[in-house]
Scaffold this active site. Sequence first.
Site, short mmCIF file in Angstrom:
data_model
loop_
_atom_site.label_atom_id
_atom_site.label_comp_id
_atom_site.label_asym_id
_atom_site.label_seq_id
_atom_site.Cartn_x
_atom_site.Cartn_y
_atom_site.Cartn_z
N ASP A 14 1.09 -0.81 -0.15
CA ASP A 14 0.08 -0.15 0.52
C ASP A 14 0.95 1.41 0.03
O ASP A 14 1.61 1.50 0.68
CB ASP A 14 -0.51 -0.15 1.52
N ASP A 42 -3.51 7.52 -4.04
CA ASP A 42 -4.95 7.66 -4.38
C ASP A 42 -4.90 8.84 -2.85
O ASP A 42 -5.25 7.62 -1.37
CB ASP A 42 -5.47 6.63 -4.50
N CYS A 47 -9.08 -26.26 12.71
CA CYS A 47 -8.08 -26.09 12.93
C CYS A 47 -7.16 -26.93 14.02
O CYS A 47 -7.42 -27.40 15.07
CB CYS A 47 -7.78 -24.71 12.58
#
Length: 481
Positions: free
Chosen positions: A90, A125, A278
């Site tokens: 990012d 952005d 899990c």
Amino acid sequence: MSIQFEVMHKDIAGRVGRLTVGDKRIRTPALLPVVNPHIQIISPAEMAAMGIEGLITNAYIFSKSADFREEALSRGLHSVLGFDGLIMTDSGSFQLSVYGSVDTTNETTISFQRDIGSDIWVPLDIPTHPDSPRETVEADLSVTMSRLREAKEIFGDDAPLAGPVQGGLHPDLREQAGRETSELGFAFCPIGAVVPLLEGYRYKELVRSVISAKKGLSSAACVHLFGAGHPSMFALAVAMGCDIFDSAAYALYAREGRYITPSGTLKLAEIAELPCACSVCRSHTADELRSAPDKERLLAYHNLAVTQAEISRIRLSIQEGTLWDLVDERCRSHPRLLEGYRELLKHAHLLERSDRATKRRFFYRGDESCKRTEVIKFQEMIPRIRLSKRSLILCGGPQPQEFEEVLELRPPFGAVPTELSETAPMGQSEVPEWDDAMLESAFAGVDALLSANPDTEVTFSATPDLVDLIRKRFPAHKVIS
């Protein structure tokens, strides 16, 4: 090192595909877990062992870090994080949304992402809050689009650049941004500034925003839903056409003692049983997990495993053609998700264009099923059916021998010629006892059939409980029982 996206399977607007950037390739839909170099509760190497093929980290944090900046520049991002898969960075836009400003420029942050060896670079952005006034949204969108153009001009068409799509809650601006981003040649398009919608459970507005962006975007674009990380909404987002997700929810929730499930979140302090297979949940009881010295790390591992498993389940459902069933199941876990599901169904005519022709099954799950793409696809083909002079529509009643042609009422689709009764989707449909919504949907199909065959003498053969209803609904036609 251009970005390439190949679609292998489709269902609704969801895709199973391959995203290739340089020598890196991942399957989609995919989750990119957020990794903060300063706080690695689960290391990228451990993520790779769990089947994670890509991750996202923040280039702005790296650029400002005394511990990692020079190391990333000299050794490269993959070496520093110990991860050979795809890494997206990012630009600092997240910090911009939180703090209002960042100490960098568009060109500087993209150059830094390139220099540290990121696989996908994001321009700077402007992530406008959804509730901002239109004037602000338009002004910020103008800046975002100018930065996307600048990125292409400086770094070239082959640079692995993402093209974020902004536009707030304004459908026309989202569609415009999507169209302009695709026209600029971006093949990887994140839909930005939706985190406030996700945090506020504003799924109806999220659907409108994504659908609007998708209208403008090229169908070949890989679509990333920025900041979406809870598995309960993945199926809905994939059905809209989103391919990539990213989030730090696995770690943030663990820090707060929150236990992620595919349909919601539980408080670890309150649960009596660990409802998961899990490795963490099979090796600990709820009490043992609560008292474990590394509870946060174990809980984060569970959260990530559950999230990854949901991505795999979605990929399977797309390949089987059962994504609608999964969307229906997940969206009934919360009233706001159900709102989002119903909003999505309002766009089913648009979704039908990208949906697959045949599917494994059609399970009727309630009124919403009447609006699914399979029903729309069949009813749009009804005007192509040409009937003979005298036809019978069986609605559970007897079948006299004198009719030239016999059709069967198959709610929620309509009246189906015998020759088509075993074709998709009718031949794969499972429905319970007919209800009002199912019948009304089928009657709409009959209306289309009668309109396409105005010269045919149509008789209905119905069970006694349906005779009055059919006579009232189709007063110009004979009904027998």
